[in-house]
Design a protein around this motif. Structure first.
Motif, PDB file in Angstrom:
ATOM      1  N   LYS A   1      45.845  40.678  39.533  1.00 51.73           N
ATOM      2  CA  LYS A   1      44.938  40.883  38.415  1.00 51.73           C
ATOM      3  C   LYS A   1      43.618  40.001  38.850  1.00 51.73           C
ATOM      4  CE  LYS A   1      44.881  37.904  34.718  1.00 51.73           C
ATOM      5  NZ  LYS A   1      45.266  37.233  33.556  1.00 51.73           N
ATOM      6  N   TYR A   2      43.570  38.872  39.271  1.00 48.15           N
ATOM      7  CA  TYR A   2      42.611  38.003  39.807  1.00 48.15           C
ATOM      8  C   TYR A   2      41.795  38.555  40.856  1.00 48.15           C
ATOM      9  CZ  TYR A   2      43.849  34.538  36.156  1.00 48.15           C
ATOM     10  OH  TYR A   2      44.433  33.956  35.146  1.00 48.15           O
ATOM     11  N   ARG A   3      42.670  39.296  41.825  1.00 45.64           N
ATOM     12  CA  ARG A   3      42.281  39.754  43.075  1.00 45.64           C
ATOM     13  C   ARG A   3      41.124  40.738  42.922  1.00 45.64           C
ATOM     14  NH1 ARG A   3      39.952  41.305  46.760  1.00 45.64           N
ATOM     15  NH2 ARG A   3      40.788  42.264  48.766  1.00 45.64           N
ATOM     16  N   ARG A   4      41.828  41.894  41.757  1.00 50.25           N
ATOM     17  CA  ARG A   4      40.781  42.806  41.392  1.00 50.25           C
ATOM     18  C   ARG A   4      39.624  42.325  40.731  1.00 50.25           C
ATOM     19  NH1 ARG A   4      46.029  44.908  39.923  1.00 50.25           N
ATOM     20  NH2 ARG A   4      45.854  44.165  37.926  1.00 50.25           N
ATOM     21  N   ARG A   5      39.453  41.259  39.746  1.00 50.10           N
ATOM     22  CA  ARG A   5      38.731  40.812  39.121  1.00 50.10           C
ATOM     23  C   ARG A   5      37.356  40.264  39.881  1.00 50.10           C
ATOM     24  NH1 ARG A   5      39.957  36.539  34.391  1.00 50.10           N
ATOM     25  NH2 ARG A   5      41.342  38.124  34.056  1.00 50.10           N
ATOM     26  N   TYR A   6      38.001  39.465  41.034  1.00 50.48           N
ATOM     27  CA  TYR A   6      36.735  38.935  42.134  1.00 50.48           C
ATOM     28  C   TYR A   6      36.442  39.948  42.885  1.00 50.48           C
ATOM     29  CZ  TYR A   6      39.306  34.769  40.536  1.00 50.48           C
ATOM     30  OH  TYR A   6      40.016  33.644  39.978  1.00 50.48           O
ATOM     31  N   SER A   7      36.937  41.068  43.090  1.00 52.93           N
ATOM     32  CA  SER A   7      36.568  42.017  44.344  1.00 52.93           C
ATOM     33  C   SER A   7      35.327  42.569  43.760  1.00 52.93           C
ATOM     34  CB  SER A   7      37.378  43.075  44.324  1.00 52.93           C
ATOM     35  OG  SER A   7      37.173  43.759  45.606  1.00 52.93           O
ATOM     36  N   PRO A   8      34.089  42.778  44.426  1.00 53.19           N
ATOM     37  CA  PRO A   8      34.328  42.618  46.278  1.00 53.19           C
ATOM     38  C   PRO A   8      33.939  41.328  46.700  1.00 53.19           C
ATOM     39  CG  PRO A   8      32.296  43.464  45.385  1.00 53.19           C
ATOM     40  CD  PRO A   8      33.039  43.283  44.324  1.00 53.19           C
ATOM     41  N   TYR A   9      33.936  40.177  46.092  1.00 55.14           N
ATOM     42  CA  TYR A   9      33.404  38.831  46.417  1.00 55.14           C
ATOM     43  C   TYR A   9      34.629  38.011  46.537  1.00 55.14           C
ATOM     44  CZ  TYR A   9      28.989  41.102  45.809  1.00 55.14           C
ATOM     45  OH  TYR A   9      27.842  41.949  46.043  1.00 55.14           O
ATOM     46  N   GLY A  10      35.971  38.323  46.830  1.00 57.97           N
ATOM     47  CA  GLY A  10      37.102  37.401  46.763  1.00 57.97           C
ATOM     48  C   GLY A  10      36.856  36.162  47.905  1.00 57.97           C
TER      49      GLY A  10
END
Length: 219
Positions: free
Chosen positions: A177-186
Motif C-alpha cells: 500500500k505504501y509502495r504504491r502511494r510513494y511511487s514513482p518516488y519511493g
C-alpha cells in the motif's frame, strides 16, 4: 556526490501522504552519498555485509588506498591474499574476485545494467555471488540513483514505516500500500524512513512488540 532529489519529489510525496509530508518538513533536506561507479559500488556493498558501518568504512578506505582505484583490473592484479590482507574474509574475497573475473571476461556487462528496468537490473545483480535482492536494491538507489526503490527486505525501512504510521507490524500487503502511494518516488521516501528509523524525530517510537530491531539488513 549525493542522491539527487528536490521539490518535485518532496511536494509529490507531501501531496500524496500528508503524514510523510510532516516528516519531510520536520527532517528537512537529506544528503546521502552515492557512488556512480557500478563496479566499486558492488564491491563496497559486498565488503559491508554483516559488519558495522565503522568497520566497512575502515576496510573500504584501506582498499581504496591500496588499490588506487577499485576496478576489475586492480582487484584481479591484487589477488586473493592481498584482498584478504585488507581485512576482508576469504568468502567475501572470493565473491569480489569472481565479480571482477565476470566483468573482465564480459560475462557481466556493467554498462548494460544501466539500460535495464529496475526488476531486470535487480535480477542480474542478485545473480552475482554474494549479492542478494536487498543488496541489489541498495545498488540501484545508491549507485544508479533509480527514483523508485523501497525495499521490503530492509529492516530499517520497516521500522521507519512502523514509527511514522504507528503500526505494530509491516506485512507484505501493508507495505505494498505504501509502495504504491510513494511511487514513482519511493527512493526519496526511503531516505526519510531511514532518517526516522535512525532517530531523526526523537518523539517517534517503534510500536513493534518488544524486540531488538536491527537497522541494517542482510543481503
Amino acid at each position: 556526490m549525493y542522491f539527487a532529489y528536490g521539490p518535485q519529489q518532496t511536494e509529490y510525496l507531501k501531496e500524496k501522504d500528508p503524514v510523510l509530508g510532516r516528516v519531510i518538513d520536520r527532517v528537512g533536506p537529506i544528503r546521502r552519498e552515492v557512488d556512480p561507479d557500478l563496479f566499486s559500488s558492488v564491491v563496497h556493498h559486498i565488503v559491508g555485509q554483516q559488519i558495522s558501518t565503522k568497520a566497512q568504512q575502515t576496510i573500504w578506505l584501506r582498499m581504496q588506498s591500496t588499490l588506487g582505484s577499485v576496478s576489475a583490473e586492480t582487484v584481479l592484479a591484487a589477488g586473493p591474499a592481498q584482498i584478504q590482507a585488507m581485512g576482508i574474509s576469504s568468502r567475501k574475497a572470493g565473491y569480489i574476485l569472481d565479480f571482477a573475473q565476470r566483468v573482465q571476461g564480459g560475462a557481466f556487462d556493467l554498462a548494460g545494467i544501466r539500460q535495464k528496468s529496475d526488476q531486470e537490473a535487480i535480477e542480474q545483480l542478485a545473480a552475482l555471488r554474494g549479492v542478494g535482492v536487498w543488496t541489489a536494491q541498495m545498488i540501484l538507489l545508491f549507485c544508479l540513483q533509480r527514483p523508485d526503490v523501497l525495499s521490503f527486505d530492509d529492516l530499517a525501512i520497516q521500522r521507519g514505516l512502523r514509527m511514522v504510521y504507528h503500526h505494530r507490524k509491516i506485512d507484505q500487503k501493508l507495505f505494498a500500500k505504501y509502495r504504491r502511494r510513494y511511487s514513482p518516488y519511493g527512493s526519496t521516501a526511503s531516505l526519510y524512513l531511514w532518517a526516522v528509523a535512525g532517530g531523526a524525530i526523537p518523539e517517534l517510537r517503534d510500536p513493534a512488540p518488544s524486540k531488538k530491531v536491527q537497522a541494517k539488513s542482510k543481503a
